[in-house]
Each structure stands twice: as structure tokens, then as C-alpha cells.
Design an enzyme around this catalytic site. Structure first.
Site, mmCIF file in Angstrom:
data_model
loop_
_atom_site.group_PDB
_atom_site.id
_atom_site.type_symbol
_atom_site.label_atom_id
_atom_site.label_comp_id
_atom_site.label_asym_id
_atom_site.label_seq_id
_atom_site.Cartn_x
_atom_site.Cartn_y
_atom_site.Cartn_z
ATOM 1 N N ASP A 45 0.485 -1.536 0.220
ATOM 2 C CA ASP A 45 -0.364 0.144 -0.041
ATOM 3 C C ASP A 45 0.838 1.274 -0.392
ATOM 4 O O ASP A 45 1.977 1.231 1.181
ATOM 5 C CB ASP A 45 -0.781 -0.271 1.080
ATOM 6 C CG ASP A 45 -2.029 0.468 0.956
ATOM 7 O OD1 ASP A 45 -1.799 1.993 -0.153
ATOM 8 O OD2 ASP A 45 -2.768 1.081 2.370
ATOM 9 N N ASP A 46 0.839 1.731 -0.628
ATOM 10 C CA ASP A 46 0.993 3.670 -1.311
ATOM 11 C C ASP A 46 3.443 3.100 -0.812
ATOM 12 O O ASP A 46 4.051 4.329 -0.815
ATOM 13 C CB ASP A 46 1.153 3.790 0.250
ATOM 14 C CG ASP A 46 0.073 4.983 -0.424
ATOM 15 O OD1 ASP A 46 -0.872 4.851 -1.214
ATOM 16 O OD2 ASP A 46 -0.855 6.065 0.901
ATOM 17 N N CYS A 85 -5.905 4.471 -4.013
ATOM 18 C CA CYS A 85 -6.444 3.106 -3.546
ATOM 19 C C CYS A 85 -7.517 1.949 -3.526
ATOM 20 O O CYS A 85 -7.895 1.232 -5.020
ATOM 21 C CB CYS A 85 -6.556 3.120 -1.370
ATOM 22 S SG CYS A 85 -6.630 1.086 -0.988
ATOM 23 N N ARG A 89 -7.875 -0.834 -7.371
ATOM 24 C CA ARG A 89 -7.903 -2.229 -6.575
ATOM 25 C C ARG A 89 -8.963 -3.224 -7.296
ATOM 26 O O ARG A 89 -9.279 -4.244 -7.198
ATOM 27 C CB ARG A 89 -8.313 -2.336 -4.893
ATOM 28 C CG ARG A 89 -7.219 -2.032 -3.824
ATOM 29 C CD ARG A 89 -7.345 -2.001 -2.822
ATOM 30 N NE ARG A 89 -5.409 -1.285 -2.251
ATOM 31 C CZ ARG A 89 -4.907 -1.942 -1.164
ATOM 32 N NH1 ARG A 89 -5.008 -2.717 -0.922
ATOM 33 N NH2 ARG A 89 -3.718 -0.982 -1.571
ATOM 34 N N LYS A 139 -6.380 -5.848 3.818
ATOM 35 C CA LYS A 139 -7.526 -4.545 3.145
ATOM 36 C C LYS A 139 -7.942 -5.220 1.815
ATOM 37 O O LYS A 139 -6.661 -5.322 1.017
ATOM 38 C CB LYS A 139 -5.948 -3.307 2.933
ATOM 39 C CG LYS A 139 -6.739 -1.941 2.555
ATOM 40 C CD LYS A 139 -5.083 -1.072 2.965
ATOM 41 C CE LYS A 139 -6.055 0.663 1.801
ATOM 42 N NZ LYS A 139 -5.200 1.799 2.058
ATOM 43 N N HIS A 141 -10.884 -2.229 0.699
ATOM 44 C CA HIS A 141 -10.921 -0.979 0.634
ATOM 45 C C HIS A 141 -11.865 -0.926 -1.400
ATOM 46 O O HIS A 141 -11.869 0.071 -1.978
ATOM 47 C CB HIS A 141 -9.246 -0.133 0.370
ATOM 48 C CG HIS A 141 -9.682 1.102 0.490
ATOM 49 N ND1 HIS A 141 -8.579 1.991 0.129
ATOM 50 C CD2 HIS A 141 -11.398 1.385 0.549
ATOM 51 C CE1 HIS A 141 -9.544 3.470 0.945
ATOM 52 N NE2 HIS A 141 -10.749 2.874 1.130
ATOM 53 N N SER A 166 -8.018 1.280 4.855
ATOM 54 C CA SER A 166 -6.917 2.840 5.052
ATOM 55 C C SER A 166 -6.462 1.835 6.277
ATOM 56 O O SER A 166 -8.069 2.984 7.021
ATOM 57 C CB SER A 166 -6.841 2.966 4.726
ATOM 58 O OG SER A 166 -6.405 3.170 2.992
ATOM 59 N N HIS A 245 1.397 2.165 4.057
ATOM 60 C CA HIS A 245 0.390 3.176 4.414
ATOM 61 C C HIS A 245 0.881 3.624 5.145
ATOM 62 O O HIS A 245 1.092 3.372 6.399
ATOM 63 C CB HIS A 245 -1.115 2.740 3.915
ATOM 64 C CG HIS A 245 -1.837 3.483 4.069
ATOM 65 N ND1 HIS A 245 -2.270 4.573 4.819
ATOM 66 C CD2 HIS A 245 -2.343 3.901 2.730
ATOM 67 C CE1 HIS A 245 -3.514 5.445 3.984
ATOM 68 N NE2 HIS A 245 -3.224 5.277 2.856
ATOM 69 N N ASP A 297 0.034 -0.871 -4.752
ATOM 70 C CA ASP A 297 -1.684 -0.024 -5.456
ATOM 71 C C ASP A 297 -1.047 1.177 -6.423
ATOM 72 O O ASP A 297 -1.981 1.249 -6.873
ATOM 73 C CB ASP A 297 -2.640 0.151 -4.520
ATOM 74 C CG ASP A 297 -2.383 1.033 -3.314
ATOM 75 O OD1 ASP A 297 -1.302 1.378 -2.920
ATOM 76 O OD2 ASP A 297 -3.048 1.232 -2.145
ATOM 77 N N ASN A 298 -0.498 2.042 -5.889
ATOM 78 C CA ASN A 298 -0.496 3.206 -6.463
ATOM 79 C C ASN A 298 1.458 3.141 -6.171
ATOM 80 O O ASN A 298 1.579 3.980 -4.967
ATOM 81 C CB ASN A 298 -0.878 4.606 -5.905
ATOM 82 C CG ASN A 298 -1.965 4.614 -4.672
ATOM 83 O OD1 ASN A 298 -2.884 3.928 -3.867
ATOM 84 N ND2 ASN A 298 -0.802 4.937 -3.962
ATOM 85 N N LYS A 318 1.757 10.235 -4.749
ATOM 86 C CA LYS A 318 0.592 9.122 -5.365
ATOM 87 C C LYS A 318 -0.173 10.579 -4.992
ATOM 88 O O LYS A 318 -0.268 11.989 -5.175
ATOM 89 C CB LYS A 318 0.142 8.773 -3.606
ATOM 90 C CG LYS A 318 -0.836 8.460 -3.400
ATOM 91 C CD LYS A 318 -1.752 7.558 -2.391
ATOM 92 C CE LYS A 318 -2.796 7.137 -1.865
ATOM 93 N NZ LYS A 318 -2.905 7.088 -0.653
#
Ligand SMILES: *[C@@H]1O[C@H](CO)[C@@H](O)[C@H](O)[C@H]1NC(C)=O
Ligand SMILES: *[C@@H]1O[C@H](CO)[C@@H](O)[C@H](O)[C@H]1NC(C)=O
Ligand SMILES: *[C@@H]1O[C@H](CO)[C@@H](O)[C@H](O)[C@H]1NC(C)=O
Ligand SMILES: *[C@@H]1O[C@H](CO)[C@@H](O)[C@H](O)[C@H]1NC(C)=O
Length: 521
Positions: A45-46, A85, A89, A139, A141, A166, A245, A297-298, A318
Site C-alpha cells: 500500500d503506497d 487505492c 484495487r 486491506k 477497500h 485504510s 500506508h 496499489d499506487n 500518489k
């Protein structure tokens, strides 16, 4: 006679050798094709393009991911479908751009009533038709909704264990206190209920104890792998980490252990979890029949400054459609199929996992829906892949503006650019800041990313590139003609009824939602 006999033996030996060599270089051996491979998707994540040692970070430590990279293939031009996010996904699981499935604009919140529409076909549903066991740990989301309508167990997953969004959407003091104080820049959502941990569609813990969460993710992931392996079933594990994250956290074993502060500690814990999953695959003796795919994810959330991750040599992070927002690390391993120590500069995307995995499992693709992915097996086998285009939608797409940018071969044309809060209000590059309003470019800004990965030297108004811009324009128009925007799920109304609460209907809300093991108000 003797001579002929020798020649005969020799040709026999030679042809056997040729056969042997052919067998060795045949990309998928017969037994591998017969046996549906297990699939493990590890989703960070991130985590930015520049955050891993494999991608050049000087002080990060991630030994298990480094080993994964050495045993498999590293991508240098791999894209998530969105700079944020939820849409990223949605596209990973459906193989479709987020605007088609209605997962726009932005992300789901703790009180969103919408979610990934139930009529979208997820990769878990496709794999289930081929007898796969399916689980998501971590996660989600993609919405919870009133009555848990949108949870993964309604989207083709046999099992779910995790926090459904998150952890910065939970009151930070509750998640960390009394063990760890909140950081100054943590920006947590103090208005919502404490972070729930779901098992399937039941809340088993609220608020989540983040300091032990990763080890529980590992335990559930390992149990799932072992159980499927014991049964002899193929499996699909989607392990979507809360790491890295913000607010960054780590269990006591990892706190204060990295050379890179809190981000480094969180990354170390993520890496440990990856290592545990890899060793479970080995212990369960399924390592050779398992495709492991790691990505993010990004891009990095640069607004968190020192704790915000790093996009390496890419521009912004991001939330933006610059490369730092969407080009992410990606590593694939499948012993005997993907060459060790390999590296590819070919274009690929999270959108491509859906068709790739469906094909590996021998499943037919859903009919009547447009898919945006292409099979990336050729790339994994050192052959030419078929993707030469990638389309960039911003954080909050709008039908009025449509695509912000198009990648075609080594070129990228920006029709619109915009900064974003996640790319940092104080970014040294003014283009990344939220104060950089949406700007239309006509002619588009054009960069040759092979020569200029940092998007610094605009070619868009040079006469020798006008023909290329026309070609890109045509591709853009053709693609946008195929896009029917799904009704926005994120714009649906929000309601406290949708906030996960262990004691539904209790007062005073939301503090009363806590499971019995938690005491504080
Ligand atoms: C799902 O249902 C909605 C509403 O009926 C429809 O607009 C959409 O096209 C459907 N999506 C798919 C993938 O079938
Ligand atoms: C949720 O479930 C309750 C009880 O079955 C029902 O009355 C309500 O209409 C449902 N709400 C939604 C949004 O599905
Ligand atoms: C980590 O370091 C900080 C600052 O030195 C300290 O306050 C904290 O107690 C340490 N935490 C652990 C678990 O070692
Ligand atoms: C080309 O574009 C750049 C950046 O937008 C601008 O600074 C420059 O003046 C333009 N050159 C011409 C010849 O229009």
C-alpha cells in the site's frame, strides 16, 4: 558398419540432446500446464517506485523481496491503474478500468454505502470456476456497505481476514494508544468507528491491534496455503498489506530496527511477512507450482514527508498521473517458468493480472464485458508482450475531462496535468502540489520516457512529433469510445449505518462499537 553404428548412436544422442534442450526451454512444461498453478498476489500500500533496495533505495532493507527479485523477474515499467487505492484495487480484481465499474471518483470512506458492484466479475470468481480455493487477507477497500453487502465473501472469496479499508480512516489514538502515540502528520479519521478486523463478514476485533496485525495476517495466510496444499486444491491468495500506508506502524520486533525510520520499520515488517509466506510455500511443497506476484496499489504518499515513501527518479507521487503516481515496483516469481535474475522494461499493468491468471487456470473470460488487460505470460517468458498503450485516469476522474494522459510505446502525452495533496503541498516540484490546478495542454506535453523517465523535457510542440501526437490522439479517441462510465459508487450517500460496528445500534456511537477486550472510551 562400425562407423555407421557410431553415427547412428551419435545422432540418437544428438537428437535426445536436442529434445532435452527443447524440453528445458519450452516455456511451460507439460506437467506445469496440466497442473493449474497456485497464485499468490502480494499487494503493498503506497509503496513507491523508489522504495525497495531492488529499485535502488540506499537505506531500505527488504531481504525477502530482494530474494524474490533474484529468483524471478523485476519490472521497470509496471503500472497500477489508478494513482489511488480503491480504484486501483477494483481494476486489479476485475481487469477493468475503475470508471467502467463505478469505482470513481477518489476512494471509499469508512461510512460509504457503496462498493464494488456485485455484478462485476472478480478474478476470485473466475478462479473459483476452475476449482481454486480463494482468500483475501488484509486491506479490501472496495466497500463494506450497510449489511456488509460488498465484503470479499460476496465477491468470490471463500475467506476474508482483515481491515476492510485504510487504517488512517480509523481514529489514530484508538489504534495506537496506549502503546504508541500518534504521529503529528498522521491525519487520521477521528470521526469514525475504530478499525474493525473482519473474519469473513463478522467483526472479530475493534479497534484492530495494529501492533500484532501483521503477524495475524501471516498466520491466516499460512493456514490457508497449508490447508489448500494438504487438500491438493489449487489456491489463490490475495494478501493486501496495510503496510506501508501511513500512519506507519510495526510490531515490537520491528519498531526502531531499520535504518530508515518508521517507514523502514513498516517495510521491514511487510518484508518479514513476505518471507513467512514464501517459506510456507516451500514447507507445503508447492513453491514450484506457484506464481508469486508482488506489486503496489499506487505511488508514495509524499505529503507524509519523511514517512511518505519515495518515487525514485519519477515525478510526483500518489494522486497524480505523473509517473510517480502510477509506475510501481513489480516482481514475479515462478520457478522453472520465469527465469531467475530477469528484468523487463516491457509495459505491463495490474489490469493484466486478470486475463493472465484466468488463462493460467484454464478459465474462460467473462463474456459481455470489456476487459482492459492483456495476457502478460509472454513477458514472463522473455517474449514480446502485446501491450503498447496505457491510459491514465486521475484520482477523481470526470466524464467531462476523461483521460489525463496516454502512454504509447516509449512516449507519454499529457492532455491534462494536476497536482494533488498526496503528492505534498510543499513538494519541491510545484507541478506536484495541490495548488497546481487542472491544466489542459494543447498540444499535449510529450515525453520520451525511455530517454527521460523523470518527465522533464517536453517534446510536444516540436514539429517532428506532431505526427506521433496525431497517432496518440487517435488511440485515445478509439479507447474513450469504448468507455461506458459506470454509475459512481463512491458518490452514493454516506451513512453511519455503513460504518462497521461490533455492537450495532449501540450508544454512544462510535466509541461503543469496541469489542469487549478493549476498555478505553
Ligand atoms: C451492473 O449493473 C448495472 C446496473 O444495472 C449496469 O449498469 C452495469 O452495466 C452492470 N455491469 C456489468 C459488468 O454487468
Ligand atoms: C439491511 O438489512 C436489514 C435487515 O434485514 C433490512 O431491513 C435493510 O433494508 C437492509 N439495508 C440495506 C441497505 O440493504
Ligand atoms: C522506539 O524509539 C523511540 C524513540 O527513541 C522510543 O520512545 C520508543 O520507546 C522505542 N520503541 C520501541 C518498541 O523500542
Ligand atoms: C513549448 O512548450 C514549452 C512548455 O510548455 C514552452 O515553454 C515553450 O515556449 C514552447 N515552445 C514553443 C516553440 O511554443
Amino acid at each position: 558398419m562400425a562407423a555407421t553404428g557410431k553415427t547412428g548412436n551419435l545422432s540418437l544422442v544428438l537428437s535426445s540432446l536436442v529434445l532435452l534442450v527443447l524440453l528445458m526451454i519450452t516455456p511451460l512444461t507439460w506437467s506445469q500446464m496440466q497442473k493449474r498453478p497456485n497464485i499468490v498476489v502480494l499487494f503493498a500500500d503506497d509503496l513507491g517506485y523508489g522504495d525497495l533496495p531492488t529499485y535502488g533505495h540506499p537505506t531500505s532493507s527488504a531481504p525477502h523481496l530482494e530474494r524474490l527479485a533474484q529468483e524471478g523477474m523485476v519490472f521497470t515499467q509496471f503500472y497500477s491503474s489508478s494513482p489511488v487505492c480503491s480504484p486501483s484495487r477494483a481494476a486489479l480484481l476485475t481487469g477493468r478500468y475503475q470508471v467502467r465499474s463505478g469505482v470513481w471518483p477518489g476512494v471509499f470512506w469508512a461510512d460509504s454505502t457503496g462498493g464494488l458492484p456485485l455484478n462485476e466479475t472478480t478474478i476470485a470468481e473466475v478462479l473459483k470456476t476452475q476449482g481454486y480455493d480463494t482468500a483475501i487477507i488484509g486491506k479490501w477497500h472496495l466497500g463494506v456497505g450497510v449489511n456488509q453487502t460488498y465484503l470479499p465473501t460476496n465477491h468470490g472469496f471463500d475467506y476474508y481476514y482483515g481491515v476492510p479499508y485504510s487504517h488512517d480512516m480509523c481514529p489514530c489514538p484508538v489504534c495506537f494508544w496506549p502503546k504508541v502515540p500518534c504521529g503529528l502528520n498522521d491525519n487520521c479519521g477521528s470521526q469514525w468507528t475504530g478499525c474493525p478486523v473482519y473474519e469473513n463478514d463478522r467483526i472479530v476485533e475493534q479497534p484492530a491491534d495494529l501492533l500484532t496485525l501483521s503477524s495475524r495476517y501471516v498466520k491466516q495466510a499460512s493456514r490457508f496455503i497449508q490447508t489448500s496444499a494438504d487438500r491438493g486444491n489449487p489456491f489463490f491468495l490475495y494478501l493486501a498489506f496495510q503496510h506501508t500506508h501511513h500512519p506507519q506502524f510495526a510490531g515490537v520486533e520491528f519498531t526502531n530496527t531499520s535504518a530508515r525510520g518508521k517507514f523502514g520499520d513498516a517495510l521491514l515488517e511487510l518484508d518479514w511477512a513476505v518471507g513467512e509466506v514464501l517459506s510456507t510455500l516451500q514447507q507445503a511443497m508447492v513453491q514450484d507450482n506457484t506464481l508469486v506476484f508482488f506489486t503496489s496499489d499506487n505511488g508514495p504518499s509524499l505529503r507524509n514527508e519523511q514517512r511518505g515513501g519515495n518515487a525514485g527518479l519519477l515525478k510526483c507521487g500518489k494522486g497524480t498521473t505523473y509517473e510517480g503516481g502510477q509506475r510501481v515496483p513489480a516482481i514475479a516469481r515462478w520457478p522453472g517458468v520465469i527465469s531467475a535474475h530477469s528484468r523487463t522494461t516491457q509495459l505491463a499493468s495490474t489490469l493484466d493480472l486478470f486475463p493472465t491468471l484466468a488463462k493460467l487456470a484454464g478459465a474462460t473470460l467473462p463474456s459481455g464485458v470489456i476487459l482492459d488487460g492483456v495476457d502478460m505470460m509472454p513477458i514472463l517468458q522473455n517474449k514480446q508482450g502485446s501491450r503498447d498503450l496505457f491510459f491514465y485516469y486521475p484520482t477523481s476522474p470526470d466524464p467531462q475531462y476523461g483521460l489525463y494522459a496516454v502512454r504509447y510505446k516509449q512516449y507519454k502525452a499529457h492532455y491534462y496535468t494536476q497536482g494533488q495533496v498526496n503528492s505534498n503541498p510543499n513538494n519541491h516540484d510545484p507541478d506536484c502540489r495541490p495548488s497546481a490546478q487542472r491544466t489542459r495542454h494543447d498540444p499535449p506535453l510529450l515525453f520520451n520516457l525511455n530517454n527521460d523517465p523523470s518527465e522533464q523535457f517536453n517534446l510536444g510542440n516540436m514539429s517532428q512529433y506532431q505526427q506521433l501526437l496525431k497517432t496518440i490522439d487517435t488511440k485515445k479517441v478509439e479507447f474513450e469510445k469504448t468507455v461506458v462510465w459506470g454509475e459512481s459508487e463512491i458518490a452514493k450517500h454516506s451513512s453511519p449505518d455503513a460504518e462497521p460496528c461490533y455492537n450495532r445500534g449501540c450508544q454512544p456511537f462510535p466509541g461503543c462499537c469496541h469489542t469487549p477486550q478493549w476498555w478505553w472510551p
